[in-house]
Design a protein around this motif. Structure first.
Motif, mmCIF file in Angstrom:
data_model
loop_
_atom_site.group_PDB
_atom_site.id
_atom_site.type_symbol
_atom_site.label_atom_id
_atom_site.label_comp_id
_atom_site.label_asym_id
_atom_site.label_seq_id
_atom_site.Cartn_x
_atom_site.Cartn_y
_atom_site.Cartn_z
ATOM 1 N N ILE A 10 -19.966 -38.792 42.179
ATOM 2 C CA ILE A 10 -19.743 -37.537 42.894
ATOM 3 C C ILE A 10 -21.061 -36.775 43.031
ATOM 4 O O ILE A 10 -21.419 -36.298 44.111
ATOM 5 C CB ILE A 10 -18.719 -36.663 42.141
ATOM 6 C CG1 ILE A 10 -17.384 -37.390 41.996
ATOM 7 C CG2 ILE A 10 -18.534 -35.329 42.837
ATOM 8 C CD1 ILE A 10 -16.623 -37.558 43.267
ATOM 9 N N ALA A 45 -18.108 -33.509 47.157
ATOM 10 C CA ALA A 45 -17.062 -34.049 46.285
ATOM 11 C C ALA A 45 -15.959 -34.693 47.105
ATOM 12 O O ALA A 45 -15.432 -35.750 46.734
ATOM 13 C CB ALA A 45 -16.500 -32.943 45.399
ATOM 14 N N LYS A 46 -15.591 -34.075 48.215
ATOM 15 C CA LYS A 46 -14.532 -34.635 49.072
ATOM 16 C C LYS A 46 -14.955 -36.001 49.608
ATOM 17 O O LYS A 46 -14.177 -36.974 49.582
ATOM 18 C CB LYS A 46 -14.249 -33.668 50.223
ATOM 19 C CG LYS A 46 -13.185 -34.126 51.215
ATOM 20 C CD LYS A 46 -11.795 -33.990 50.651
ATOM 21 C CE LYS A 46 -10.720 -34.341 51.683
ATOM 22 N NZ LYS A 46 -10.587 -33.306 52.725
ATOM 23 N N CYS A 49 -15.062 -38.538 46.583
ATOM 24 C CA CYS A 49 -13.729 -38.903 46.088
ATOM 25 C C CYS A 49 -13.026 -39.841 47.065
ATOM 26 O O CYS A 49 -12.325 -40.775 46.654
ATOM 27 C CB CYS A 49 -12.893 -37.652 45.852
ATOM 28 S SG CYS A 49 -13.410 -36.702 44.403
ATOM 29 N N PHE A 54 -9.721 -42.352 46.339
ATOM 30 C CA PHE A 54 -8.648 -41.373 46.220
ATOM 31 C C PHE A 54 -8.038 -41.114 47.598
ATOM 32 O O PHE A 54 -8.755 -41.020 48.596
ATOM 33 C CB PHE A 54 -9.184 -40.052 45.643
ATOM 34 C CG PHE A 54 -9.502 -40.119 44.184
ATOM 35 C CD1 PHE A 54 -8.512 -39.891 43.229
ATOM 36 C CD2 PHE A 54 -10.786 -40.405 43.747
ATOM 37 C CE1 PHE A 54 -8.803 -39.952 41.886
ATOM 38 C CE2 PHE A 54 -11.088 -40.473 42.401
ATOM 39 C CZ PHE A 54 -10.093 -40.250 41.450
ATOM 40 N N ALA A 59 -8.188 -36.392 47.072
ATOM 41 C CA ALA A 59 -9.590 -36.076 47.305
ATOM 42 C C ALA A 59 -9.761 -34.584 47.588
ATOM 43 O O ALA A 59 -10.696 -33.946 47.085
ATOM 44 C CB ALA A 59 -10.128 -36.906 48.473
ATOM 45 N N LEU A 62 -9.226 -32.683 44.243
ATOM 46 C CA LEU A 62 -10.388 -32.818 43.370
ATOM 47 C C LEU A 62 -11.589 -32.026 43.891
ATOM 48 O O LEU A 62 -12.310 -31.403 43.109
ATOM 49 C CB LEU A 62 -10.767 -34.296 43.253
ATOM 50 C CG LEU A 62 -10.146 -35.070 42.096
ATOM 51 C CD1 LEU A 62 -10.422 -36.558 42.258
ATOM 52 C CD2 LEU A 62 -10.673 -34.573 40.767
ATOM 53 N N TRP A 66 -13.504 -29.263 41.826
ATOM 54 C CA TRP A 66 -14.928 -29.338 41.519
ATOM 55 C C TRP A 66 -15.631 -28.036 41.936
ATOM 56 O O TRP A 66 -16.493 -27.510 41.225
ATOM 57 C CB TRP A 66 -15.557 -30.534 42.227
ATOM 58 C CG TRP A 66 -16.746 -31.070 41.470
ATOM 59 C CD1 TRP A 66 -17.939 -30.445 41.280
ATOM 60 C CD2 TRP A 66 -16.823 -32.314 40.782
ATOM 61 N NE1 TRP A 66 -18.763 -31.233 40.524
ATOM 62 C CE2 TRP A 66 -18.119 -32.385 40.204
ATOM 63 C CE3 TRP A 66 -15.959 -33.382 40.614
ATOM 64 C CZ2 TRP A 66 -18.554 -33.483 39.475
ATOM 65 C CZ3 TRP A 66 -16.391 -34.475 39.882
ATOM 66 C CH2 TRP A 66 -17.665 -34.527 39.318
ATOM 67 N N TRP A 81 -16.576 -34.149 34.919
ATOM 68 C CA TRP A 81 -15.439 -34.337 35.810
ATOM 69 C C TRP A 81 -14.449 -33.205 35.566
ATOM 70 O O TRP A 81 -14.188 -32.858 34.417
ATOM 71 C CB TRP A 81 -14.780 -35.686 35.512
ATOM 72 C CG TRP A 81 -13.716 -36.077 36.480
ATOM 73 C CD1 TRP A 81 -12.394 -35.763 36.413
ATOM 74 C CD2 TRP A 81 -13.876 -36.854 37.654
ATOM 75 N NE1 TRP A 81 -11.713 -36.294 37.481
ATOM 76 C CE2 TRP A 81 -12.606 -36.975 38.264
ATOM 77 C CE3 TRP A 81 -14.981 -37.465 38.265
ATOM 78 C CZ2 TRP A 81 -12.411 -37.680 39.441
ATOM 79 C CZ3 TRP A 81 -14.776 -38.161 39.443
ATOM 80 C CH2 TRP A 81 -13.506 -38.269 40.016
ATOM 81 N N ARG A 247 -8.558 -43.585 35.311
ATOM 82 C CA ARG A 247 -7.903 -42.405 35.889
ATOM 83 C C ARG A 247 -6.813 -41.887 34.965
ATOM 84 O O ARG A 247 -6.652 -40.672 34.801
ATOM 85 C CB ARG A 247 -7.304 -42.742 37.254
ATOM 86 C CG ARG A 247 -8.336 -42.958 38.342
ATOM 87 C CD ARG A 247 -7.674 -42.992 39.708
ATOM 88 N NE ARG A 247 -8.624 -43.392 40.740
ATOM 89 C CZ ARG A 247 -8.345 -43.463 42.029
ATOM 90 N NH1 ARG A 247 -7.119 -43.166 42.443
ATOM 91 N NH2 ARG A 247 -9.252 -43.829 42.905
#
Length: 310
Positions: A10, A45-46, A49, A54, A59, A62, A66, A81, A247
């Motif tokens: 990430i 991050a998108k 992920c 993901f 995504a 997350l 983040w 994370w 995960r």
């Protein structure tokens, strides 16, 4: 499909796409609380992920977590994370202290057998399996009612905790210990119906298959959260790829205030690595009913779970 949990991947994506590096202070626009899809933390991050496999809603979940973590700490941390419930929009933990929490169940439910009918429920309860679920599939309402009542009768005199899959109204009427709902079942209930289950004193378990569904489940403060499918399974078509133990471990840390159940493709060989994630219960479907000697298989599973805990 990649099922790893890799914070460094990430951070590298964020650095490559937007130049935000480890330890940098939070940009003023983020600190001020104004959200933009162009923010480096969220956008990087998108992208990362999604690249890690993901699905879209996870995504997104997350990436927002983040971002929230970065706002809360004041700096982007490439090594952390997101594992703080508040960063995912969850309410205060532990959930058992919330006013709307469902009645609690044991933190460790042990071996959790998912069974097709009342006869199997009684058989495994008498074999000492601590948690059993009746997953009776029928469009006949009368047959369903008979089976649920029979399952409740079947566990009397044993220590087994009985959950009824889906049929919550019959479960209330029969006096079951709890009910288990999938995401679609939960979404189909009106708030008043959720409250009806809560007021009846039934425990509630909810299936989840990723971050977004965990946030959805947390909104009703259930008694336990099931997480899967951990490994490939042929029992039903899954919307997500197998989650994997990396995960699962991250999910367990995020949901550490809940009783947790791992499910999906778990066998005796894989059991130790599943238990090592911190999940307190393992659900099995065919491992018992398809065994040549189901009682012996149950004893072996329970012994293995005890050894894994030790």
């Amino acid at each position: 499909m990649n099922t790893s949990i890799d914070a460094r991947a990430i951070s590298q994506a964020i650095v490559a796409a937007h130049g935000l590096r480890f330890g940098t202070n939070t940009p003023a626009a983020i600190s001020a609380g104004r959200f933009s899809s162009d923010e480096p933390v969220y956008r990087g991050a998108k992208q990362a992920c999604t690249a890690l496999g993901f699905i879209e809603i996870d995504a997104e979940c997350l990436a927002r977590a983040w971002r929230a973590q970065t706002v809360r700490t004041g700096a982007f941390d490439a090594n952390q994370w997101p594992e703080t419930p508040a960063d995912f929009g969850m309410r205060a933990f532990p959930p058992t202290e919330r006013a709307d929490a469902f009645a609690p169940c044991p933190q460790r439910l042990g071996l959790y057998a998912v069974l097709p009918d009342a006869q199997w429920v009684g058989r495994m309860a008498r074999a000492g399996v601590p948690t059993v679920q009746l997953r009776f599939k029928s469009d006949d309402a009368a047959a369903t009612e008979r089976e649920v009542h029979a399952a409740v009768d079947a566990v009397r005199g044993t220590a087994a905790l009985l959950f009824i899959n889906d049929h919550w109204q019959v479960a209330i009427a029969a006096g079951a210990y709890g009910v288990h709902l999938g995401q679609e079942d939960l979404d189909a209930l009106a708030p008043a119906q959720v409250q009806q289950i809560r007021d009846a004193g039934l425990r509630l378990g909810v299936s989840t298959h990723g971050y977004a569904e965990m946030v959805r489940a947390d909104a009703v403060s259930p008694s336990y959260i099931a997480m899967g499918a951990v490994y490939p399974t042929t029992l039903k078509k899954m919307a997500t790829a197998p989650q994997g133990v990396a995960r699962l471990a991250a999910y367990a840390r995020l949901l550490r205030g809940y009783s947790q159940v791992g499910i999906g493709g778990i066998d005796a060989v894989r059991l130790p690595e599943v238990r090592a994630t911190g999940v307190g219960s393992v659900a099995v479907v065919r491992a018992l009913v398809a065994a040549e000697d189901p009682e012996a298989a149950a004893a072996q599973w329970m012994a293995a779970m005890g050894a894994a805990s030790a």
